[in-house]
Design an enzyme around this catalytic site. Structure first.
Site, PDB file in Angstrom:
ATOM      1  N   LYS A 175       4.924  14.792  15.980  1.00 51.16           N
ATOM      2  CA  LYS A 175       3.859  13.796  15.958  1.00 51.16           C
ATOM      3  C   LYS A 175       3.108  13.957  14.636  1.00 51.16           C
ATOM      4  O   LYS A 175       2.254  14.831  14.485  1.00 51.16           O
ATOM      5  CB  LYS A 175       2.872  13.957  17.120  1.00 51.16           C
ATOM      6  CG  LYS A 175       1.931  12.732  17.234  1.00 51.16           C
ATOM      7  CD  LYS A 175       0.600  13.054  17.869  1.00 51.16           C
ATOM      8  CE  LYS A 175      -0.361  13.652  16.918  1.00 51.16           C
ATOM      9  NZ  LYS A 175      -0.821  12.727  15.814  1.00 51.16           N
ATOM     10  N   GLU A 250      -1.961  26.555  12.226  1.00 47.37           N
ATOM     11  CA  GLU A 250      -2.336  26.739  10.819  1.00 47.37           C
ATOM     12  C   GLU A 250      -3.569  25.868  10.621  1.00 47.37           C
ATOM     13  O   GLU A 250      -3.481  24.645  10.640  1.00 47.37           O
ATOM     14  CB  GLU A 250      -1.186  26.332   9.887  1.00 47.37           C
ATOM     15  CG  GLU A 250      -1.321  26.883   8.477  1.00 47.37           C
ATOM     16  CD  GLU A 250      -2.271  26.064   7.620  1.00 47.37           C
ATOM     17  OE1 GLU A 250      -3.417  26.536   7.381  1.00 47.37           O
ATOM     18  OE2 GLU A 250      -1.897  24.963   7.210  1.00 47.37           O
ATOM     19  N   CYS A 284      -6.302  23.293   2.724  1.00 47.07           N
ATOM     20  CA  CYS A 284      -6.936  24.353   3.511  1.00 47.07           C
ATOM     21  C   CYS A 284      -7.033  25.660   2.740  1.00 47.07           C
ATOM     22  O   CYS A 284      -7.893  26.499   3.034  1.00 47.07           O
ATOM     23  CB  CYS A 284      -6.176  24.565   4.814  1.00 47.07           C
ATOM     24  SG  CYS A 284      -4.400  24.820   4.594  1.00 47.07           S
ATOM     25  N   GLU A 384     -15.943  24.221   6.004  1.00 52.06           N
ATOM     26  CA  GLU A 384     -14.813  23.725   5.225  1.00 52.06           C
ATOM     27  C   GLU A 384     -15.078  22.248   4.916  1.00 52.06           C
ATOM     28  O   GLU A 384     -14.977  21.388   5.790  1.00 52.06           O
ATOM     29  CB  GLU A 384     -13.505  23.882   5.995  1.00 52.06           C
ATOM     30  CG  GLU A 384     -12.308  23.468   5.165  1.00 52.06           C
ATOM     31  CD  GLU A 384     -11.003  23.538   5.930  1.00 52.06           C
ATOM     32  OE1 GLU A 384      -9.962  23.800   5.304  1.00 52.06           O
ATOM     33  OE2 GLU A 384     -11.019  23.303   7.155  1.00 52.06           O
TER      34      GLU A 384
END
Length: 480
Positions: A175, A250, A284, A384
């Site tokens: 997906k 992750e 990231c 973040e």
């Protein structure tokens, strides 16, 4: 209008979506332009995809290493034939400059797929252990895997998951992000061309809270591998908990880039800024916290300002563009809001800011931004941001630098520049991060990608990525 997103790939064939639900995919460089209608899978289509993967698992899991290696090599060849098409799709769907899309974005997928075709032969599939009463350790595929991938490095993450799952002998349902469906559809065409058995690879589209949750909760799914936000990772863990599924995540990062005064400070800061602003800061593992020894702070701030102001922001289709827009309006509003929050909390704006860029108001563009005089407790140093925003934090001692670097809920990537080899050895041990890069070096394809703490569970890439899709079986009484 890109029309391939109104279909799914299930049981070896592309099939039209049966339901009416569609999401508008807006190209981020021209905020009002819809480039595709993205079909959302209905429950029966999710069921069909998982059932196809389940039915294909017994035969695929029994294939030899040589057969799976050959399949990966066929996918690599088909992928290479679609370089321009894949690059154009990524540039359109998530705003990557065409040079980045044809280079690092396309190249990441190719590099990982090629490496898995090599790494599959390095896995210890069967080991005889012990003396006398010998026993056998076997590594075997987990089963049906759900692969949920993000929009920021779309082919990188698809290749990391699909390549590893195929090598392990798993079957799968992919997906992709609803924000990056174009490149995923072209990737599916490459897999189809490679001639895998029916049901080994399946693709459905949809959002995370709907289709993603249905897949994560499905009783016939054995493993879920997600790359995304920490929030999304928590949702997947909750969704898979009832079935005690294997969960591989992750997630986010808030990378520290430690620059000591004993190195070429300006060169180190310039390189860190280039890494930070690449892909519009939407990585990231971006080095978003620049930690600078106080004696070198003035030079570092000046060089960071110059580096930010030198970035050429513009239309992703232009060969001169170095940084394109953010992926969508939601991300745009969030990043602009956090830049304003940084100013409100007392950080000194050195470059960039929240004001629109003249001539680029039609897209989701944000200025490359640098804050100085940042405290590690400020919002811009904790969250973040996932945009082109770098925070400069001073330190006085090595111990303080390590403490600041580790003072984060994340632990994905850390960076450091110093000419002291003993310091390198100390920091390599002390930094609580899944990856540490010294003096501008990088990690090659095949190295483990992943992190400590809230940056995730497991590792992707190379033999470690394959092993994430394997179970371990101990056998006694027979050297099977």
């Amino acid at each position: 209008m890109f029309d391939k997103t109104e279909r799914f790939y299930i049981d070896g064939a592309f099939i039209p979506a049966s339901g009416p639900r569609r999401l508008d995919l807006v190209t981020p460089s021209r905020a009002g332009e819809v480039v595709a209608k993205v079909a959302i899978a209905e429950p029966h289509e999710v069921e069909r995809a998982v059932s196809a993967a389940k039915a294909a698992f017994p035969a695929w899991s029994a294939t030899t290493v040589a057969e799976r290696k050959a399949a990966l090599e066929r996918i690599v060849a088909a992928y290479q034939n679609r370089k321009n098409e894949l690059a154009e799709a990524m540039s359109m769907e998530m705003g990557a400059p065409v040079s980045l899309a044809r280079g690092a974005q396309y190249g990441a997928g190719l590099g990982h797929l090629t490496d898995f075709a090599r790494s599959i032969e390095q896995v210890q599939w069967r080991e005889v252990r012990g003396e006398g009463d010998a026993w056998v350790l076997r590594r075997e595929p987990v089963g049906v895997a759900v692969l949920i991938t993000p929009w920021n490095w779309p082919l990188n993450q698809i290749a990391l998951k699909v390549g590893a799952a195929l090598a392990a002998g798993c079957t799968m349902v992919l997906k992709p992000s609803e924000n990056a469906p174009l490149s995923a559809q072209i990737f599916a065409e490459a897999v189809h061309e490679a001639g895998l058995p029916k049901g080994v690879f399946n693709l459905v589209q949809g959002d995370g809270v709907g289709v993603g949750r249905m897949l994560s909760e499905h009783p016939d799914v054995d493993l879920v591998s997600l790359t995304g936000s920490t929030r999304a990772g928590g949702e997947v863990m909750r969704s898979g908990a009832a079935g005690i599924k294997r969960i591989k995540l992750e997630l986010g990062g808030k990378g520290a880039n430690i620059v000591f005064a004993d190195c070429d400070v300006r060169a180190a800061v310039r390189h860190g800024a280039q890494v930070m602003f690449r892909n519009t800061g939407q990585s990231c593992n971006a080095p978003s916290r620049l930690l600078v020894e106080r004696g070198a702070l003035a030079d570092a701030v000046d060089e960071a300002r110059k580096a930010a102001e030198a970035v050429r922001v513009g239309d992703p289709a232009s060969q001169d563009t170095q940084m394109g827009p953010l992926v969508n309006e939601t991300q745009f509003r969030r990043v602009v809001g956090l830049i304003r929050r940084g100013v409100e909390e007392g950080a000194r704006l050195v470059a960039g800011g929240a004001e629109p860029i003249v001539g680029l108001a039609d897209g989701f563009y944000v200025r490359p931004t640098v804050f100085a005089d940042v405290d590690n407790d400020m919002t811009v140093a904790r969250e973040e941001i996932f945009g082109p925003v770098m925070c400069i934090i001073p330190f006085d001692t090595e111990e303080e630098a390590v403490a600041i670097a580790n003072d984060t809920p994340y632990g994905l990537a850390a960076y450091c520049s110093t000419s002291d080899p003993e310091r390198i050895a100390r920091l390599a041990r002390q930094l609580r991060s899944g990856m540490v890069r010294f003096n501008g070096t990088d990690l090659p394809f095949g190295s483990p990608f992943g992190g400590y703490k809230q940056s995730g569970i497991g590792r992707e890439g190379g033999i470690w990525g394959i092993e994430d899709f394997l179970e371990i079986k101990a056998v006694s009484g027979a050297l099977a």
